[in-house]
Design an enzyme around this catalytic site. Structure first.
Site, PDB file in Angstrom:
ATOM      1  N   ARG A  32      11.290   8.794  -9.845  1.00  0.00           N
ATOM      2  CA  ARG A  32      10.870   9.257 -11.174  1.00  0.00           C
ATOM      3  C   ARG A  32       9.806  10.338 -11.202  1.00  0.00           C
ATOM      4  O   ARG A  32       9.616  10.991 -12.214  1.00  0.00           O
ATOM      5  CB  ARG A  32      10.385   8.054 -11.999  1.00  0.00           C
ATOM      6  CG  ARG A  32      11.528   7.260 -12.588  1.00  0.00           C
ATOM      7  CD  ARG A  32      11.048   5.954 -13.156  1.00  0.00           C
ATOM      8  NE  ARG A  32      10.492   5.139 -12.084  1.00  0.00           N
ATOM      9  CZ  ARG A  32      10.089   3.872 -12.238  1.00  0.00           C
ATOM     10  NH1 ARG A  32      10.149   3.304 -13.415  1.00  0.00           N
ATOM     11  NH2 ARG A  32       9.612   3.198 -11.209  1.00  0.00           N
ATOM     12  N   TYR A 154      12.981 -12.240  -4.020  1.00  0.00           N
ATOM     13  CA  TYR A 154      13.575 -11.845  -5.310  1.00  0.00           C
ATOM     14  C   TYR A 154      14.701 -12.793  -5.698  1.00  0.00           C
ATOM     15  O   TYR A 154      14.889 -13.115  -6.868  1.00  0.00           O
ATOM     16  CB  TYR A 154      14.083 -10.403  -5.239  1.00  0.00           C
ATOM     17  CG  TYR A 154      12.959  -9.387  -5.226  1.00  0.00           C
ATOM     18  CD1 TYR A 154      12.350  -8.988  -6.406  1.00  0.00           C
ATOM     19  CD2 TYR A 154      12.487  -8.843  -4.036  1.00  0.00           C
ATOM     20  CE1 TYR A 154      11.304  -8.069  -6.412  1.00  0.00           C
ATOM     21  CE2 TYR A 154      11.445  -7.929  -4.015  1.00  0.00           C
ATOM     22  CZ  TYR A 154      10.861  -7.550  -5.211  1.00  0.00           C
ATOM     23  OH  TYR A 154       9.823  -6.647  -5.205  1.00  0.00           O
TER      24      TYR A 154
HETATM   25  O1  CP3 Z   1      12.602   5.410  -0.827  1.00  0.00           O
HETATM   26  C1  CP3 Z   1      13.563   5.949  -1.422  1.00  0.00           C
HETATM   27  O2  CP3 Z   1      13.459   7.064  -1.990  1.00  0.00           O
HETATM   28  C2  CP3 Z   1      14.925   5.286  -1.368  1.00  0.00           C
HETATM   29  C3  CP3 Z   1      15.264   4.403  -2.407  1.00  0.00           C
HETATM   30  C4  CP3 Z   1      14.603   3.025  -2.574  1.00  0.00           C
HETATM   31  C5  CP3 Z   1      14.481   2.421  -3.859  1.00  0.00           C
HETATM   32  N1  CP3 Z   1      14.017   1.150  -3.674  1.00  0.00           N
HETATM   33  C6  CP3 Z   1      14.822   3.071  -5.125  1.00  0.00           C
HETATM   34  C7  CP3 Z   1      14.317   2.496  -6.398  1.00  0.00           C
HETATM   35  C8  CP3 Z   1      14.154   2.111  -1.622  1.00  0.00           C
HETATM   36  C9  CP3 Z   1      14.022   2.274  -0.111  1.00  0.00           C
HETATM   37  C10 CP3 Z   1      13.787   0.935  -2.336  1.00  0.00           C
HETATM   38  C11 CP3 Z   1      13.298  -0.289  -1.668  1.00  0.00           C
HETATM   39  C12 CP3 Z   1      12.808  -1.402  -2.494  1.00  0.00           C
HETATM   40  N2  CP3 Z   1      13.286  -1.850  -3.700  1.00  0.00           N
HETATM   41  C13 CP3 Z   1      11.771  -2.271  -2.082  1.00  0.00           C
HETATM   42  C14 CP3 Z   1      11.032  -2.184  -0.753  1.00  0.00           C
HETATM   43  C15 CP3 Z   1       9.993  -1.142  -0.741  1.00  0.00           C
HETATM   44  C16 CP3 Z   1       8.848  -1.370  -1.676  1.00  0.00           C
HETATM   45  O3  CP3 Z   1       8.705  -0.550  -2.601  1.00  0.00           O
HETATM   46  O4  CP3 Z   1       8.105  -2.346  -1.502  1.00  0.00           O
HETATM   47  C17 CP3 Z   1      11.606  -3.227  -3.086  1.00  0.00           C
HETATM   48  C18 CP3 Z   1      10.604  -4.356  -3.082  1.00  0.00           C
HETATM   49  C19 CP3 Z   1      12.571  -2.956  -4.111  1.00  0.00           C
HETATM   50  C20 CP3 Z   1      12.819  -3.734  -5.357  1.00  0.00           C
HETATM   51  C21 CP3 Z   1      12.652  -2.900  -6.572  1.00  0.00           C
HETATM   52  N3  CP3 Z   1      13.517  -1.903  -6.964  1.00  0.00           N
HETATM   53  C22 CP3 Z   1      11.626  -2.999  -7.536  1.00  0.00           C
HETATM   54  C23 CP3 Z   1      10.463  -3.957  -7.467  1.00  0.00           C
HETATM   55  C24 CP3 Z   1      11.881  -2.025  -8.505  1.00  0.00           C
HETATM   56  C25 CP3 Z   1      11.124  -1.808  -9.785  1.00  0.00           C
HETATM   57  C26 CP3 Z   1       9.844  -1.085  -9.590  1.00  0.00           C
HETATM   58  C27 CP3 Z   1      10.015   0.379  -9.832  1.00  0.00           C
HETATM   59  O5  CP3 Z   1       9.486   1.161  -9.031  1.00  0.00           O
HETATM   60  O6  CP3 Z   1      10.618   0.710 -10.863  1.00  0.00           O
HETATM   61  C28 CP3 Z   1      13.040  -1.329  -8.112  1.00  0.00           C
HETATM   62  C29 CP3 Z   1      13.668  -0.195  -8.819  1.00  0.00           C
HETATM   63  C30 CP3 Z   1      13.816   1.080  -8.060  1.00  0.00           C
HETATM   64  N4  CP3 Z   1      14.255   1.174  -6.768  1.00  0.00           N
HETATM   65  C31 CP3 Z   1      13.582   2.383  -8.565  1.00  0.00           C
HETATM   66  C32 CP3 Z   1      13.888   3.275  -7.533  1.00  0.00           C
HETATM   67  C33 CP3 Z   1      13.845   4.778  -7.570  1.00  0.00           C
HETATM   68  C34 CP3 Z   1      13.142   2.727  -9.985  1.00  0.00           C
HETATM   69  C35 CP3 Z   1      14.308   2.578 -10.904  1.00  0.00           C
HETATM   70  C36 CP3 Z   1      14.424   3.694 -11.921  1.00  0.00           C
HETATM   71  O7  CP3 Z   1      14.536   4.872 -11.544  1.00  0.00           O
HETATM   72  O8  CP3 Z   1      14.455   3.340 -13.095  1.00  0.00           O
END
Ligand code: CP3
Length: 358
Positions: A32, A154
């Site tokens: 984002r 989760y």
């Molecule tokens: O790093 C990258 O650019 C690759 C993509 C990636 C995402 N999530 C995209 C994402 C990777 C490697 C992850 C890993 C992930 N997802 C983890 C492990 C790393 C960390 O951050 O601790 C975890 C715990 C998740 C679970 C998850 N996914 C959560 C808690 C959330 C919500 C929080 C948030 O940042 O919005 C997501 C959603 C998510 N995953 C988004 C993205 C770009 C945001 C969604 C959106 O664009 O609306």
């Protein structure tokens, strides 16, 4: 592994070589904070659709690499796509993060369908292949999965937080936690193996919540499943490089390195890189660990921190990264500044400063 891919700086470092300046990529480098991501995100509908539409996921993966020239692309997906593909209900509520229908006992776990994994993750493999085709040969493509414990957090709690239900389950119903972790471990071996077959150059296991566990449970639920995944992937794909990220693992990070056999370890923001470099075996590449909040803040201290981390690990296998993911309101220019600063660092100042001190 082909001779060509052995030349990629990130893979050289994961092979134990010190490369200067260190290659760089950033956790959550797609997302984002990038206007081009926000624009595409609006057209994609929900987040799961974005992750499972290869044309869109490919474009989003490539966006930061195109803009900033990182040394690695990380597949755009999410760690929760795996339980979703096994049949667990998942949604990403706007501004609230993920929500899953809880695994509250063995029947809920048994209702999942391991045989559905292949079909459910087919679009991810298609994305991997498309990204690989769209990357320069020197750029590494990182595949990934969540580590079994973090995914189990989760799955059992059904949402982010400090996972009180999962942590209680470790004591109140250890067989359930063990069964969830077993299911995820087995699925993760296949899932990462398919990503490698589709074109991922190396893989990373995100264990964001490893640090919640006391040492005995850390060994049982973090180290053991990770060691099994590493061993199985190496058997299926000799020479494949694997990065582990046991976030907030503290001193257990040393046992993690020694007992899982990972090639590289991600350092969260709390780790002193120089101290870890002294304590860890030299073969292990260290990845990290700029504070994402300093990246957002920018300014002179950002440049200094980049230099301090890189210099501190000079001569050691190091991949520059953050200590956790980029936060959404980070100015993209700060990312550009970090990469520029890193690449402008002259080699050899280590010896000069050592001489100056005599
Ligand atoms: O790093 C990258 O650019 C690759 C993509 C990636 C995402 N999530 C995209 C994402 C990777 C490697 C992850 C890993 C992930 N997802 C983890 C492990 C790393 C960390 O951050 O601790 C975890 C715990 C998740 C679970 C998850 N996914 C959560 C808690 C959330 C919500 C929080 C948030 O940042 O919005 C997501 C959603 C998510 N995953 C988004 C993205 C770009 C945001 C969604 C959106 O664009 O609306």
């Amino acid at each position: 592994m082909t001779g060509q891919s052995a030349e990629k700086p990130v893979l050289r470092v994961l092979g134990g070589e010190a490369v200067w300046p260190p290659p760089v990529w950033l956790m959550r480098q797609a997302g984002r904070y990038l206007p081009e991501y926000r624009k595409l995100r609006e057209t994609a509908g929900n987040f799961i659709a974005l992750c499972t539409t290869p044309a869109l996921a490919t474009e989003v993966t490539l966006q930061p690499v195109r803009r900033f020239g990182m040394d690695a692309a990380i597949l755009f997906s999410d760690i929760l796509i795996l339980p979703w593909a096994l049949g667990q209900k998942l949604r990403f509520a706007e501004g609230e993060g993920p929500r899953l229908e809880r695994i509250d006992g063995l029947p809920a776990l048994e209702a999942l369908d391991p045989a559905a994994l292949r079909r459910g993750t087919e679009p991810v493999m298609e994305t991997v292949a498309r990204v690989r085709a769209g990357l320069a040969p020197e750029t590494t493509l990182i595949g990934f999965a969540g580590s079994p414990f973090t995914v189990a957090c989760y799955m059992i709690d059904g949402r982010g937080g400090d996972f009180p239900l999962t942590r209680a389950t470790a004591y109140a119903d250890p067989a359930l936690l063990a069964a969830v972790i077993e299911t995820v471990t087995t699925a993760t071996i296949d899932y990462l193996s398919w990503q490698i077959e589709a074109g991922a150059d190396c893989v990373m296991l995100f264990d964001s919540w490893a640090g919640l566990l006391p040492p005995d449970l850390f060994r049982a639920h973090v180290i053991h499943p990770t060691a099994r995944i590493v061993e199985q992937l190496r058997t299926r794909h000799p020479g494949i490089r694997i990065i582990g990220f046991p976030r907030l693992g503290g001193l257990m990070t040393l046992s993690y390195i020694a007992e899982t056999g990972v090639d590289g370890v991600g350092m969260d923001t709390s780790v002193d890189p120089v101290a870890l470099a002294r304590l860890a075996p030299r073969r292990v590449a260290l990845q990290g660990n700029l504070d994402p909040l300093l990246l957002r803040a920018g300014g002179i201290s950002l440049g200094h921190a980049v230099e301090r981390i890189a210099r501190g690990l000079e001569g050691h296998p190091h991949i520059f990264n953050l200590g956790h993911g980029i936060v959404p309101d980070t100015p993209p220019e700060h990312v550009a500044a970090v990469i520029e600063r890193l690449r402008s660092l002259e080699p050899g100042e280590l010896e000069e400063s050592a001489l100056a001190a005599t």
